[in-house]
Design an enzyme around this catalytic site. Sequence first.
Site, PDB file in Angstrom:
ATOM      1  N   HIS A  11      -6.856  -8.897   9.404  1.00  0.00           N
ATOM      2  CA  HIS A  11      -7.727  -8.134   8.509  1.00  0.00           C
ATOM      3  C   HIS A  11      -8.602  -9.025   7.638  1.00  0.00           C
ATOM      4  CE1 HIS A  11      -4.618  -4.659   8.958  1.00  0.00           C
ATOM      5  NE2 HIS A  11      -5.489  -4.684   9.951  1.00  0.00           N
ATOM      6  N   PHE A  56       0.807  -1.217   0.000  1.00  0.00           N
ATOM      7  CA  PHE A  56       0.000   0.000   0.000  1.00  0.00           C
ATOM      8  C   PHE A  56       0.842   1.269   0.000  1.00  0.00           C
ATOM      9  CE2 PHE A  56      -3.006  -3.164   1.199  1.00  0.00           C
ATOM     10  CZ  PHE A  56      -4.245  -2.683   0.817  1.00  0.00           C
ATOM     11  N   ARG A  57       1.886   1.306   0.835  1.00  0.00           N
ATOM     12  CA  ARG A  57       2.519   2.588   1.127  1.00  0.00           C
ATOM     13  C   ARG A  57       3.880   2.810   0.475  1.00  0.00           C
ATOM     14  NH1 ARG A  57      -0.847   1.326   5.074  1.00  0.00           N
ATOM     15  NH2 ARG A  57      -2.114   3.022   5.923  1.00  0.00           N
TER      16      ARG A  57
END
Length: 250
Positions: free
Chosen positions: A128, A42-43
């Site tokens: 998650h 994601f980052r």
Amino acid sequence: MSRAITDPALAQCALADLFETHSNAVFFGGAGVSTASGIPDFRSQDGLYSQRFAYPPETMLSHGFYEAHRPEFYDFYREKMIALDAKPNACHLKLAELERAGVLSAVVTQNIDGLHQAAGSRAVYELHGSVHRNICRSCGAVYDAAWVMSREHDGDDGVPVCPACGGAIKPDVVLYEEPLDEEVLDGAVRAISQADALIIGGTSLVVYPAAGLTRFFQGDSLVIVNRDPTPQDERADLLISCDIARAFEF
């Protein structure tokens, strides 16, 4: 001061030594564990948050967006969250091997791709959730990721509908604005608190509450394996800054 390693060969030796001297280790991992399997994180510079979409990814992965924009949610979910062709890499496979050898007691993961189980790991706490479980909100029927990707049971709006009762399908994935599953969270906390070594890999340690689980570790060896610095580097006994799949090729 933390010992720092950047060479993959030295990282392999250090991790091999760690598992020879510990018998109840836990691995806590994030998106970087699966990048070698072709799943974007994601980052990082090339991650999902750096790509351009009609809405920010964190918006499209929110509970509110799922409720209000279900067709757009499923477009993004199918295109970016499900990777049926992805295979476990050296890190996944080594962790499963270490579990079979009796020196790794659990994997705690923020990933939803199911690659740890595909590699053979059995004690996996999926903080998650997983794309491999998609649940009817009306009757509780569970459908796998291949079922969702087939589009055979989509309505006119492109959203899957339960063939058993016509109910709405929601991925068993923790979206933004949703709490973590209490049973999974309790299991992860218990595993980390009982571990004699905690290996943190492929995570920026900025996503809470998951990143806060490390505070429950009371063992003697904390290792962080991550390409980029994390906010918890100062706590680590060993910092490994190299490709995580390479580091686990021992």
